[in-house]
Design a protein around this motif. Sequence first.
Motif, PDB file in Angstrom:
ATOM      1  N   ASP A   1      42.693  46.765  41.923  1.00  0.00           N
ATOM      2  CA  ASP A   1      43.966  46.554  42.570  1.00  0.00           C
ATOM      3  C   ASP A   1      44.628  47.614  42.069  1.00  0.00           C
ATOM      4  O   ASP A   1      45.598  48.151  43.157  1.00  0.00           O
ATOM      5  CB  ASP A   1      44.494  45.199  42.239  1.00  0.00           C
ATOM      6  CG  ASP A   1      43.808  44.066  42.909  1.00  0.00           C
ATOM      7  OD1 ASP A   1      42.796  44.227  43.772  1.00  0.00           O
ATOM      8  OD2 ASP A   1      44.085  42.964  42.310  1.00  0.00           O
TER       9      ASP A   1
ATOM     10  N   ALA B   1      45.241  45.227  30.822  1.00  0.00           N
ATOM     11  CA  ALA B   1      44.840  44.016  31.501  1.00  0.00           C
ATOM     12  C   ALA B   1      43.452  43.490  31.013  1.00  0.00           C
ATOM     13  O   ALA B   1      42.440  44.316  30.655  1.00  0.00           O
ATOM     14  CB  ALA B   1      44.944  44.287  32.950  1.00  0.00           C
ATOM     15  N   THR B   2      43.391  42.139  31.449  1.00  0.00           N
ATOM     16  CA  THR B   2      42.119  41.765  31.066  1.00  0.00           C
ATOM     17  C   THR B   2      41.319  40.915  32.365  1.00  0.00           C
ATOM     18  O   THR B   2      40.244  40.779  32.424  1.00  0.00           O
ATOM     19  CB  THR B   2      42.124  40.450  30.085  1.00  0.00           C
ATOM     20  OG1 THR B   2      43.131  39.629  30.398  1.00  0.00           O
ATOM     21  CG2 THR B   2      42.241  41.066  28.808  1.00  0.00           C
ATOM     22  N   ASP B   3      42.277  40.866  33.683  1.00  0.00           N
ATOM     23  CA  ASP B   3      41.691  40.483  34.818  1.00  0.00           C
ATOM     24  C   ASP B   3      40.964  41.554  35.373  1.00  0.00           C
ATOM     25  O   ASP B   3      41.278  42.638  35.880  1.00  0.00           O
ATOM     26  CB  ASP B   3      42.852  40.173  35.798  1.00  0.00           C
ATOM     27  CG  ASP B   3      42.656  39.611  36.992  1.00  0.00           C
ATOM     28  OD1 ASP B   3      41.582  39.167  37.309  1.00  0.00           O
ATOM     29  OD2 ASP B   3      43.430  40.034  38.112  1.00  0.00           O
TER      30      ASP B   3
ATOM     31  N   GLY C   1      40.072  42.041  38.478  1.00  0.00           N
ATOM     32  CA  GLY C   1      40.649  42.396  39.837  1.00  0.00           C
ATOM     33  C   GLY C   1      41.357  43.710  39.567  1.00  0.00           C
ATOM     34  O   GLY C   1      41.775  44.436  40.328  1.00  0.00           O
ATOM     35  N   SER C   2      42.019  43.883  38.342  1.00  0.00           N
ATOM     36  CA  SER C   2      43.110  45.080  37.983  1.00  0.00           C
ATOM     37  C   SER C   2      42.273  46.213  38.063  1.00  0.00           C
ATOM     38  O   SER C   2      42.737  47.278  38.694  1.00  0.00           O
ATOM     39  CB  SER C   2      43.345  44.979  36.444  1.00  0.00           C
ATOM     40  OG  SER C   2      44.331  43.656  36.327  1.00  0.00           O
TER      41      SER C   2
ATOM     42  N   SER D   1      36.035  43.718  27.909  1.00  0.00           N
ATOM     43  CA  SER D   1      37.188  43.085  29.104  1.00  0.00           C
ATOM     44  C   SER D   1      38.360  43.493  29.112  1.00  0.00           C
ATOM     45  O   SER D   1      39.252  42.802  29.765  1.00  0.00           O
ATOM     46  CB  SER D   1      36.754  41.507  28.770  1.00  0.00           C
ATOM     47  OG  SER D   1      37.578  41.215  27.725  1.00  0.00           O
TER      48      SER D   1
ATOM     49  N   SER E   1      47.640  41.156  29.728  1.00  0.00           N
ATOM     50  CA  SER E   1      46.333  40.602  29.228  1.00  0.00           C
ATOM     51  C   SER E   1      46.607  39.076  29.425  1.00  0.00           C
ATOM     52  O   SER E   1      47.704  38.473  28.902  1.00  0.00           O
ATOM     53  CB  SER E   1      46.205  40.973  27.638  1.00  0.00           C
ATOM     54  OG  SER E   1      45.733  42.097  27.469  1.00  0.00           O
ATOM     55  N   GLY E   2      45.555  38.406  30.000  1.00  0.00           N
ATOM     56  CA  GLY E   2      45.545  36.963  30.348  1.00  0.00           C
ATOM     57  C   GLY E   2      46.242  36.645  31.468  1.00  0.00           C
ATOM     58  O   GLY E   2      46.026  35.332  31.977  1.00  0.00           O
ATOM     59  N   LEU E   3      46.944  37.415  32.208  1.00  0.00           N
ATOM     60  CA  LEU E   3      47.417  36.948  33.543  1.00  0.00           C
ATOM     61  C   LEU E   3      46.207  37.317  34.363  1.00  0.00           C
ATOM     62  O   LEU E   3      45.402  38.307  34.337  1.00  0.00           O
ATOM     63  CB  LEU E   3      48.568  38.046  33.813  1.00  0.00           C
ATOM     64  CG  LEU E   3      49.655  37.802  32.949  1.00  0.00           C
ATOM     65  CD1 LEU E   3      51.052  38.791  33.281  1.00  0.00           C
ATOM     66  CD2 LEU E   3      50.362  36.298  32.953  1.00  0.00           C
ATOM     67  N   GLN E   4      46.285  36.373  35.628  1.00  0.00           N
ATOM     68  CA  GLN E   4      45.308  36.710  36.694  1.00  0.00           C
ATOM     69  C   GLN E   4      45.945  37.032  37.795  1.00  0.00           C
ATOM     70  O   GLN E   4      47.172  36.997  38.065  1.00  0.00           O
ATOM     71  CB  GLN E   4      44.741  35.253  36.941  1.00  0.00           C
ATOM     72  CG  GLN E   4      43.910  34.621  35.755  1.00  0.00           C
ATOM     73  CD  GLN E   4      42.860  35.397  35.465  1.00  0.00           C
ATOM     74  OE1 GLN E   4      41.914  35.782  36.129  1.00  0.00           O
ATOM     75  NE2 GLN E   4      42.535  35.726  34.082  1.00  0.00           N
ATOM     76  N   CYS E   5      45.056  37.901  38.886  1.00  0.00           N
ATOM     77  CA  CYS E   5      45.767  38.170  40.238  1.00  0.00           C
ATOM     78  C   CYS E   5      46.418  37.413  40.954  1.00  0.00           C
ATOM     79  O   CYS E   5      46.148  36.281  40.786  1.00  0.00           O
ATOM     80  CB  CYS E   5      44.289  38.578  40.752  1.00  0.00           C
ATOM     81  SG  CYS E   5      44.602  39.407  42.469  1.00  0.00           S
TER      82      CYS E   5
END
Length: 81
Positions: free
Chosen positions: A45, A37-39, A41-42, A65, A9-13
Amino acid sequence: MADRTLDVSGLQCPMPLLKTKLELNTMAPGEQLEVVATDPGSARDIPAFIALSAHQLVESAVDGSQYRFVIRCGDSVRQSR
């Protein structure tokens, strides 16, 4: 019930996917990994990676989210390192 949980959580692609791959590389075939995850794109991906790998997507869910995946580690992980 997953054997391990990976909270990205909080990490971006591309970090959620990269950390998922790294964690799976340390797991034995048949073990299950839960990824949170919160991104957005996950949602694209991680299933795309699983479809091209020896792993199996057991479950996926979206709650607001937050994206949650349960992945069964495949047999070829240890051989591919």
